[in-house]
Scaffold this active site. Structure first.
Site, mmCIF file in Angstrom:
data_model
loop_
_atom_site.group_PDB
_atom_site.id
_atom_site.type_symbol
_atom_site.label_atom_id
_atom_site.label_comp_id
_atom_site.label_asym_id
_atom_site.label_seq_id
_atom_site.Cartn_x
_atom_site.Cartn_y
_atom_site.Cartn_z
ATOM 1 N N LYS A 1 98.369 150.593 4.693
ATOM 2 C CA LYS A 1 97.035 151.186 4.618
ATOM 3 C C LYS A 1 95.983 150.270 5.226
ATOM 4 C CE LYS A 1 97.768 152.162 0.285
ATOM 5 N NZ LYS A 1 97.575 152.466 -1.127
ATOM 6 N N GLU B 1 97.459 153.226 -4.995
ATOM 7 C CA GLU B 1 96.141 152.623 -5.127
ATOM 8 C C GLU B 1 95.216 153.432 -4.222
ATOM 9 O OE1 GLU B 1 95.966 148.452 -4.176
ATOM 10 O OE2 GLU B 1 93.796 148.425 -4.448
ATOM 11 N N ARG C 1 111.170 149.403 1.050
ATOM 12 C CA ARG C 1 110.123 150.124 1.769
ATOM 13 C C ARG C 1 110.739 150.797 2.976
ATOM 14 N NH1 ARG C 1 105.088 148.043 0.171
ATOM 15 N NH2 ARG C 1 103.913 149.111 1.773
HETATM 16 P P1 ATP Z 1 100.308 149.802 1.697
HETATM 17 O O1 ATP Z 1 100.841 148.455 2.048
HETATM 18 O O2 ATP Z 1 100.466 150.802 2.762
HETATM 19 O O3 ATP Z 1 98.905 149.746 1.151
HETATM 20 P P2 ATP Z 1 101.141 149.920 -0.967
HETATM 21 O O4 ATP Z 1 102.500 149.680 -1.484
HETATM 22 O O5 ATP Z 1 100.130 148.883 -1.236
HETATM 23 O O6 ATP Z 1 101.242 150.292 0.526
HETATM 24 P P3 ATP Z 1 100.418 151.791 -2.966
HETATM 25 O O7 ATP Z 1 99.297 152.740 -2.992
HETATM 26 O O8 ATP Z 1 100.387 150.643 -3.893
HETATM 27 O O9 ATP Z 1 100.559 151.275 -1.476
HETATM 28 O O10 ATP Z 1 101.806 152.552 -3.067
HETATM 29 C C1 ATP Z 1 102.099 153.596 -3.947
HETATM 30 C C2 ATP Z 1 103.587 153.676 -4.080
HETATM 31 O O11 ATP Z 1 104.195 153.960 -2.830
HETATM 32 C C3 ATP Z 1 104.169 152.360 -4.551
HETATM 33 O O12 ATP Z 1 105.113 152.612 -5.557
HETATM 34 C C4 ATP Z 1 104.795 151.776 -3.334
HETATM 35 O O13 ATP Z 1 105.851 150.956 -3.678
HETATM 36 C C5 ATP Z 1 105.196 153.013 -2.539
HETATM 37 N N1 ATP Z 1 105.220 152.727 -1.108
HETATM 38 C C6 ATP Z 1 104.221 152.227 -0.358
HETATM 39 N N2 ATP Z 1 104.616 152.033 0.904
HETATM 40 C C7 ATP Z 1 105.906 152.432 0.976
HETATM 41 C C8 ATP Z 1 106.885 152.478 2.017
HETATM 42 N N3 ATP Z 1 106.594 152.071 3.248
HETATM 43 N N4 ATP Z 1 108.109 152.948 1.713
HETATM 44 C C9 ATP Z 1 108.397 153.360 0.473
HETATM 45 N N5 ATP Z 1 107.534 153.343 -0.545
HETATM 46 C C10 ATP Z 1 106.296 152.882 -0.312
HETATM 47 MG MG MG Z 2 99.399 148.276 -3.101
#
Ligand code: ATP
Ligand code: MG
Length: 559
Positions: free
Chosen positions: A272, A38, A262
């Site tokens: 983020k 995102e 994660r």
């Molecule tokens: P954040 O909580 O940091 O915003 P998010 O999952 O909302 O993380 P996205 O941009 O939706 O962020 O993530 C893109 C991809 O990266 C998704 O498939 C997500 O599952 C993966 N991802 C995000 N954070 C992690 C993590 N800590 N470890 C492994 N994969 C991750």
């Molecule tokens: Mg997300």
């Protein structure tokens, strides 16, 4: 790119096992994965793990990986983030097949919604979000049907069209799937599919005022792209049922969702939202502050793409969440930099050494290895003369046992130069040592040493006359505790106040005047360094990527 491929001996991870079984069964001839960020922040080390997994799979198996921006939330998204994400993935060494945006599917998603309405599987609800939440029930109690649940298809089509046309204010209506308010999986209790949001979108502008929810965008986007293996993190396990329900009811390409844990790193935060707070509230200088666990922060800090890929490869993937020790990341970068970094000498806190038996006005050029680990070892010139600087802490007037550095009457080797002996200590009125008068052993020159003298210590040094000034920035963990997010209160109250130490005037050997942003350096005995973007005509600025050994772990043990 073969270095990304997994070492066969390590065996397959559970996703690879699924893929190999699917390929063997002829379910697919090739696979399609996607990385779906995102664009609401910069990528962090957790994302790197997901990137290495998704792109790594299609390097190993036939197929390709798409980059898809999951941009269905207009309020938090921005093109700055889109650009940074692309830069980071490229820098990590991966290439996507197609650059896609969920927002490109808004028309298609709208048509999917109409299809559900026509099938009697979706309805417009006039309840507020609070009312919807109140009717949801609990894990032990079924929910209650909304009074709007049994609207006719015609009425739903009309209201949904008017939602799209902008007739209603934010939050006044939603489109919900008509599933089962008593479903054991709470997510299946008539989930919201669309909401009204009069907001400007970074790509579609003001074309839309209704936006699909994650659950009505993600799986559908996967399906449109014919993604075979849609990999996401464990928090989406309960959403899988809805993912499958939508695909089944819409009768579209059956993508499959698989979940992995994660990856979190200790002494930092990988969210983020939290990283954005650190940036906005100026606890750090920006998303690329070298203390940040972002890809851009790690890059500025001097991490190499290989070291991050190696780290992700070593931690692998799992189904259970766990905290990864940041010292593993540091280990990976040390391993890589040891092979490539140019060795240089820099004195941080100098004390002057005068070689009383070295002729005044004389200078000589010595040679020192750029990197003893290199396949073909090359050398650089280092000027040597009568007045030098060594590190203040490398001298002790009353040395304890096993202090193999300089002390009165004691000898040490100056790296790639001569053996010297300290004859006299000169102090100012306050008792501070100002000069060390030493003699050098002419026959002890490195490479042609005939002195027969053995010394235990080798010190780094620079010629006082030729030294160039630089600033060094030394970093420590951004947080004082292993898992700031799980501590009581605001995670920001656990910020380490000493995470940055700036030494604005160090004494560097002149070869560093030709430093380049593409090179990494090992300052002997000080750690690995890289040039920082704050470097200017007037001033060289270096970031310490990592120390040579794990000083922190030792410190902890002592404590
Ligand atoms: P954040 O909580 O940091 O915003 P998010 O999952 O909302 O993380 P996205 O941009 O939706 O962020 O993530 C893109 C991809 O990266 C998704 O498939 C997500 O599952 C993966 N991802 C995000 N954070 C992690 C993590 N800590 N470890 C492994 N994969 C991750
Ligand atoms: Mg997300």
């Amino acid at each position: 790119m073969s270095d990304i491929k997994k070492d066969e001996e390590k065996g397959l991870n559970f996703i690879e096992e699924i893929i190999e079984a699917d390929l063997a069964a002829g379910k697919y001839n090739s696979i399609i994965t996607r990385f779906p960020p995102e664009p609401n922040g910069y990528l962090h080390i957790g994302h790197a793990s997901s990137i290495c997994l998704n792109f790594g799979l299609t390097l190993k198996y036939p197929g390709y990986t798409n980059l898809r921006f999951d941009d269905t939330n207009p309020v938090t998204e921005d093109t700055e983030y889109v650009e940074s994400i692309k830069e980071d993935i490229k820098w990590l060494g991966f290439t996507w097949k197609n650059e896609l945006f969920a927002s490109d599917y808004f028309d298609q998603l709208y048509a999917f919604a109409i299809k559900l309405i026509n099938k009697g599987l979706a309805y417009v609800d006039d309840s507020t979000s609070e009312e919807i939440a109140a009717m949801k029930g609990t894990t032990t109690q079924p929910g209650v049907n909304s009074p709007y649940r049994d609207r006719s298809v015609e009425e739903n089509l009309d209201l949904f069209a008017r939602m799209k046309a902008g007739e209603f204010p934010d939050g006044s209506r939603t489109l919900r799937a008509k599933i089962d308010m008593a479903h054991p999986n709470m997510i299946m209790r008539d989930p919201v599919l669309y909401r009204i949001k009069h907001a400007h979108h970074h790509r579609t502008g003001d074309a839309w005022c209704i936006y699909p929810m994650y659950d009505f965008a993600h799986g559908q986007s996967d399906s449109i792209e014919e993604v075979t293996h849609s990999l996401c993190t464990m928090e989406f396990v309960p959403h899988r049922e809805l993912y499958d329900w939508c695909i089944e009811k819409l009768e579209i390409y059956p993508s499959h969702q698989y979940e992995f844990a994660r990856r979190n790193l200790n002494y930092t935060v990988t969210s983020k939202r939290k990283l954005l707070q650190l940036v906005n509230e100026k606890h750090v200088t920006g998303w690329d502050d070298p203390r940040m666990p972002t890809i851009s922060g790690l890059r500025r800090r001097g991490y190499t793409p290989f070291s991050i890929r190696d780290f992700c490869d070593r931690i692998g993937i799992a189904k259970r969440e766990n905290m990864i020790d940041v010292s593993l990341l540091e280990f990976c970068v040390r391993e890589d930099l040891n092979k490539s970094a140019l060795r240089r000498m820099v004195v941080f806190d100098p004390v002057k050494v005068i070689l009383t038996n070295y002729p005044e006005g004389q200078e000589e050029m010595l040679q020192s290895e750029n990197n003893p680990e290199a396949e073909t070892v090359t050398h650089r010139d280092i000027p040597f003369c009568r007045e030098l600087y060594i590190e203040r802490e490398d001298f002790m007037e009353v040395p304890p046992k096993k202090f193999f550095r300089l002390a009165p009457g004691q000898m040490v080797r100056l790296k790639s130069a001569y053996i010297i002996r300290c004859d006299e200590v000169v102090k100012d009125a306050a008792g501070t040592i100002t000069e060390l008068h030493c003699s050098y052993i002419p026959e002890s020159k490195s490479g042609s040493d005939t002195s027969g003298i053995n010394v235990k210590g080798t010190l780094h040094w620079v010629s006082a006359k030729h030294a160039v000034s630089a600033e060094v920035r030394l970093y420590d963990r951004l947080f004082r505790v292993e898992d700031p997010s799980s501590e009581e209160g605001d995670f920001k109250s656990y910020i380490n106040p000493d995470s940055l130490q700036v030494i604005d005037h160090v004494y560097a050997e002149p070869a560093l005047l030709k430093s380049s942003f593409d090179e990494r350096y090992q300052f002997l005995r000080k750690g690995y360094f890289c040039l920082d973007k704050d470097t200017s005509e007037e001033k060289l600025v270096f970031n310490r990527t990592v120390t040579l050994k794990d000083a922190w772990a030792k410190e902890q043990k002592k404590g």
